[in-house]
Each structure stands twice: as structure tokens, then as C-alpha cells.
Design an enzyme around this catalytic site. Structure first.
Site, PDB file in Angstrom:
ATOM      1  N   SER A  96       0.854  -1.196   0.000  1.00  0.00           N
ATOM      2  CA  SER A  96       0.000   0.000   0.000  1.00  0.00           C
ATOM      3  C   SER A  96       0.881   1.233   0.000  1.00  0.00           C
ATOM      4  CB  SER A  96      -0.861   0.007   1.265  1.00  0.00           C
ATOM      5  OG  SER A  96      -1.552   1.230   1.398  1.00  0.00           O
ATOM      6  N   TYR A 106      -1.682   0.603  10.637  1.00  0.00           N
ATOM      7  CA  TYR A 106      -1.680   0.115   9.249  1.00  0.00           C
ATOM      8  C   TYR A 106      -0.355   0.481   8.580  1.00  0.00           C
ATOM      9  CZ  TYR A 106      -3.640  -0.814   4.552  1.00  0.00           C
ATOM     10  OH  TYR A 106      -3.893  -1.303   3.289  1.00  0.00           O
TER      11      TYR A 106
HETATM   12  P1  NAP Z   1     -10.838  -6.322   1.277  1.00  0.00           P
HETATM   13  O1  NAP Z   1     -11.929  -6.068   0.302  1.00  0.00           O
HETATM   14  O2  NAP Z   1     -11.049  -6.026   2.713  1.00  0.00           O
HETATM   15  O3  NAP Z   1     -10.369  -7.849   1.099  1.00  0.00           O
HETATM   16  C1  NAP Z   1      -9.428  -8.435   1.963  1.00  0.00           C
HETATM   17  C2  NAP Z   1      -9.285  -9.895   1.578  1.00  0.00           C
HETATM   18  O4  NAP Z   1      -8.361 -10.519   2.469  1.00  0.00           O
HETATM   19  C3  NAP Z   1     -10.588 -10.665   1.661  1.00  0.00           C
HETATM   20  O5  NAP Z   1     -10.674 -11.549   0.582  1.00  0.00           O
HETATM   21  C4  NAP Z   1     -10.443 -11.446   2.958  1.00  0.00           C
HETATM   22  O6  NAP Z   1     -11.205 -12.630   2.855  1.00  0.00           O
HETATM   23  C5  NAP Z   1      -8.951 -11.721   2.949  1.00  0.00           C
HETATM   24  N1  NAP Z   1      -8.410 -12.044   4.267  1.00  0.00           N
HETATM   25  C6  NAP Z   1      -8.387 -11.248   5.367  1.00  0.00           C
HETATM   26  N2  NAP Z   1      -7.841 -11.919   6.393  1.00  0.00           N
HETATM   27  C7  NAP Z   1      -7.498 -13.152   5.922  1.00  0.00           C
HETATM   28  C8  NAP Z   1      -6.903 -14.291   6.508  1.00  0.00           C
HETATM   29  N3  NAP Z   1      -6.527 -14.299   7.805  1.00  0.00           N
HETATM   30  N4  NAP Z   1      -6.703 -15.376   5.747  1.00  0.00           N
HETATM   31  C9  NAP Z   1      -7.085 -15.389   4.442  1.00  0.00           C
HETATM   32  N5  NAP Z   1      -7.652 -14.343   3.838  1.00  0.00           N
HETATM   33  C10 NAP Z   1      -7.861 -13.227   4.576  1.00  0.00           C
HETATM   34  O7  NAP Z   1      -9.540  -5.517   0.844  1.00  0.00           O
HETATM   35  P2  NAP Z   1      -9.106  -4.874  -0.566  1.00  0.00           P
HETATM   36  O8  NAP Z   1      -9.553  -3.477  -0.567  1.00  0.00           O
HETATM   37  O9  NAP Z   1      -9.463  -5.792  -1.658  1.00  0.00           O
HETATM   38  O10 NAP Z   1      -7.521  -4.882  -0.330  1.00  0.00           O
HETATM   39  C11 NAP Z   1      -6.744  -6.012  -0.618  1.00  0.00           C
HETATM   40  C12 NAP Z   1      -5.319  -5.727  -0.209  1.00  0.00           C
HETATM   41  O11 NAP Z   1      -4.928  -4.465  -0.735  1.00  0.00           O
HETATM   42  C13 NAP Z   1      -5.076  -5.646   1.290  1.00  0.00           C
HETATM   43  O12 NAP Z   1      -3.810  -6.175   1.588  1.00  0.00           O
HETATM   44  C14 NAP Z   1      -5.119  -4.153   1.561  1.00  0.00           C
HETATM   45  O13 NAP Z   1      -4.384  -3.844   2.722  1.00  0.00           O
HETATM   46  C15 NAP Z   1      -4.476  -3.623   0.310  1.00  0.00           C
HETATM   47  N6  NAP Z   1      -4.818  -2.259  -0.063  1.00  0.00           N
HETATM   48  C16 NAP Z   1      -6.121  -1.829  -0.102  1.00  0.00           C
HETATM   49  C17 NAP Z   1      -6.393  -0.521  -0.455  1.00  0.00           C
HETATM   50  C18 NAP Z   1      -7.797   0.046  -0.488  1.00  0.00           C
HETATM   51  O14 NAP Z   1      -7.943   1.291  -0.473  1.00  0.00           O
HETATM   52  N7  NAP Z   1      -8.828  -0.767  -0.580  1.00  0.00           N
HETATM   53  C19 NAP Z   1      -5.346   0.354  -0.777  1.00  0.00           C
HETATM   54  C20 NAP Z   1      -4.046  -0.121  -0.752  1.00  0.00           C
HETATM   55  C21 NAP Z   1      -3.792  -1.429  -0.393  1.00  0.00           C
HETATM   56  P3  NAP Z   1     -11.964 -13.369   4.051  1.00  0.00           P
HETATM   57  O15 NAP Z   1     -12.573 -12.310   4.907  1.00  0.00           O
HETATM   58  O16 NAP Z   1     -12.969 -14.211   3.320  1.00  0.00           O
HETATM   59  O17 NAP Z   1     -10.922 -14.175   4.723  1.00  0.00           O
END
Ligand code: NAP
Length: 255
Positions: A141, A154
Site C-alpha cells: 500500500s 496500518y
Molecule cells: P478487502 O476487500 O477487505 O479484502 C481483503 C481480503 O483478504 C478478503 O478476501 C479477505 O477474505 C482476505 N483475508 C483477510 N484476512 C485473511 C486471513 N486471515 N486469511 C485469508 N484471507 C484473509 O480488501 P481490498 O480493498 O481488496 O484490499 C486487498 C489488499 O490491498 C489488502 O492487503 C489491503 O491492505 C491492500 N490495499 C487496499 C487498499 C484500499 O484502499 N482498498 C489500498 C491499498 C492497499 P476473508 O474475509 O474471506 O478471509
């Protein structure tokens, strides 16, 4: 953004595939002919993603649990192995200043973003080394580039995941493993801010007035492009933000 040099057929593990960026990435890779092991904790969502595709294998697993990671490795091994590992599972909890930091939130963020990514990577390294042209992509990120008020927990987790990614690139280059880091800014996904802030209206305020935040598909497009390039081409570190976000603290919003 389609590569003219795509190799085929290829096989990936994608973590975080039940929603958001991971789901979009798994779907896009599969659409382009890859076999995908889709990993997250929610089996029902993974089954729905896999249904009817023929090349997505749902593997419900918690990446922080050693037994689950061992089962994931066994499933992928039985299926013939993988050449690409895409670590997307992660997330944020809370926006407290350090003065009010909740230890449980910090522990959750470190456990998933850092230890979970380490555990899956550690498990698959022997397979990727043996393959001879392995790829590991870590989705960190822009929170891993600079601290911001309310972001400390974070920031700490994503700085750590970024540090781990840099060390991994150095450690595994002798094994011809390509290590890519993708660092997104503001991405409007269904659950990220909801999980971080705890309620829908607070979550929507994060994106309020931003005409075009990134979508999960925008980021997936970059991820898929970078892992599909010929193996000797390493995009290395890719920062991706919506144009309206010139820096973490500078976002254009219509009032
Ligand atoms: P999200 O919609 O909250 O999805 C997170 C995913 O991680 C879900 O599929 C969740 O699935 C899985 N997960 C969480 N804990 C887990 C565990 N212990 N074991 C296996 N799976 C797990 O997040 P997103 O927005 O798609 O973001 C994805 C990644 O990008 C993350 O690393 C986040 O930090 C990063 N990111 C996000 C943003 C943003 O603005 N959205 C920006 C920069 C970076 P389950 O709940 O089904 O396990």
C-alpha cells in the site's frame, strides 16, 4: 493493458480472493487462461467465484494458521504446482492515533499483512525455486511509503510487509524468483473501509466526493499485467493511485 508477450499456461495462488482486489485478480487471471487457487476464509464466496469457471479452485484457508497454509500447499502440489504467488489478503483495523492505539487492532494487522504473507510465501518458496521461473507479487500500500495521522498501525504493518518484500527480492534473486510489489493508494472496494471503520456511513466518507477512486479491477489489471509479462521483466515496485490523489494527504474532492 494486454501484454503481447504473455506466456501460457500459468498457475497462481491468489490470497484475499473472496472480495475486492483479490477477487478481481483471481477472476481476471482465470479469464486470461490461468489456473487459479483462490484463497480466503469465506468458503461460500470462493465457491461462488469458482462456480462454472473450470480453472478456479476454491481453497478456504486462514493464511495466519499454519495448518491451513500446509493444506493449501498440499492442494496446489496435488494439482501440479504453481509458478506465481499473489499475496493480496490483508487489511486495516481502526484509525486511532497512537495515544489511543488498540493493541488488538495492531495485532490483527500485523498478523494478517505481515505474518500471513510470510507464512504463505515461506510455504511456497521451495516449489517456486524448483520451478525455475517463479514470481511472487505482494500487494502492499502507499500506507507503506509514508505515515499519516490515524494510520500508524496500518502504516507499521504495510511498512513491515514492504520491508519483507525488499528482503525477499534480494534473498531469492539467485533462485530466479521475480518479486513484484504493487502499492495502491485509494481503492474503493466493498469491504476494506467498512472493516477498518466498522460502519457503512463512515466507510463511504472515505471516498466521498472523489470522482474516480481506483476500483478493484483497476488494481487487478496492473497486477495481472505485471505477472503476465515475460519472466525476465520485473516491474519491481508499482505505485498506483487515482489521479485525484496526488499524495496520501492530497485528494481532490467535489464538495
Ligand atoms: P478487502 O476487500 O477487505 O479484502 C481483503 C481480503 O483478504 C478478503 O478476501 C479477505 O477474505 C482476505 N483475508 C483477510 N484476512 C485473511 C486471513 N486471515 N486469511 C485469508 N484471507 C484473509 O480488501 P481490498 O480493498 O481488496 O484490499 C486487498 C489488499 O490491498 C489488502 O492487503 C489491503 O491492505 C491492500 N490495499 C487496499 C487498499 C484500499 O484502499 N482498498 C489500498 C491499498 C492497499 P476473508 O474475509 O474471506 O478471509
Amino acid at each position: 493493458m494486454t501484454s503481447t508477450h504473455e506466456q501460457s499456461p500459468k498457475t497462481a495462488v491468489v490470497t484475499g480472493a473472496s472480495t475486492g482486489i483479490g477477487e478481481a485478480t483471481a477472476r481476471m487471471l482465470a479469464h486470461r487462461g490461468w489456473t487459479v487457487y483462490a484463497v480466503a476464509r469465506r468458503a461460500d464466496r470462493l465457491e461462488a467465484l469458482a462456480e462454472g469457471t473450470g480453472n478456479i479452485v476454491a481453497v478456504p484457508a486462514d493464511i495466519t494458521e499454519d495448518d491451513d497454509v500446509a493444506r493449501l500447499l498440499a492442494t496446489a502440489t496435488q494439482g501440479g504446482g504453481i509458478d506465481t504467488l499473489v499475496n493480496i489478503a490483508g487489511g486495516a483495523r481502526g484509525v486511532d492515533h497512537i495515544a489511543d492505539a488498540k493493541t488488538a487492532d495492531w495485532e490483527w494487522m500485523y498478523r494478517v499483512n505481515v505474518l500471513g504473507t510470510m507464512k504463505v510465501t515461506r510455504a511456497f518458496l521451495p516449489m517456486l525455486r524448483a520451478h525455475g521461473e517463479g514470481t511472487i507479487l505482494n500487494l502492499t500500500s502507499t500506507a507503506g511509503l509514508a505515515g499519516y495521522e490515524g494510520g500508524a498501525g496500518y502504516n507499521a504493518a504495510k511498512f513491515a510487509e514492504r520491508g519483507m518484500t525488499q528482503a525477499l527480492r534480494l534473498e531469492e534473486v539467485g533462485n530466479n524468483i521475480r518479486v513484484i510489489e504493487v502499492l495502491p493508494g485509494l481503492v474503493h472496494t466493498e469491504e476494506f473501509s467498512l472493516n477498518r471503520l466498522g460502519d457503512r456511513s463512515a466507510a463511504e466518507k472515505v471516498y466521498a466526493g472523489v470522482e474516480k477512486p481506483l476500483t478493484a479491477d483497476d488494481v487487478a489489471e496492473v497486477v495481472v499485467h505485471s505477472v503476465a509479462l515475460p519472466h525476465h521483466v520485473n516491474l519491481d515496485e508499482i505505485v498506483i493511485r487515482p489521479v485525484a490523489q496526488a499524495a496520501n494527504h492530497k485528494i481532490i474532492r467535489s464538495s
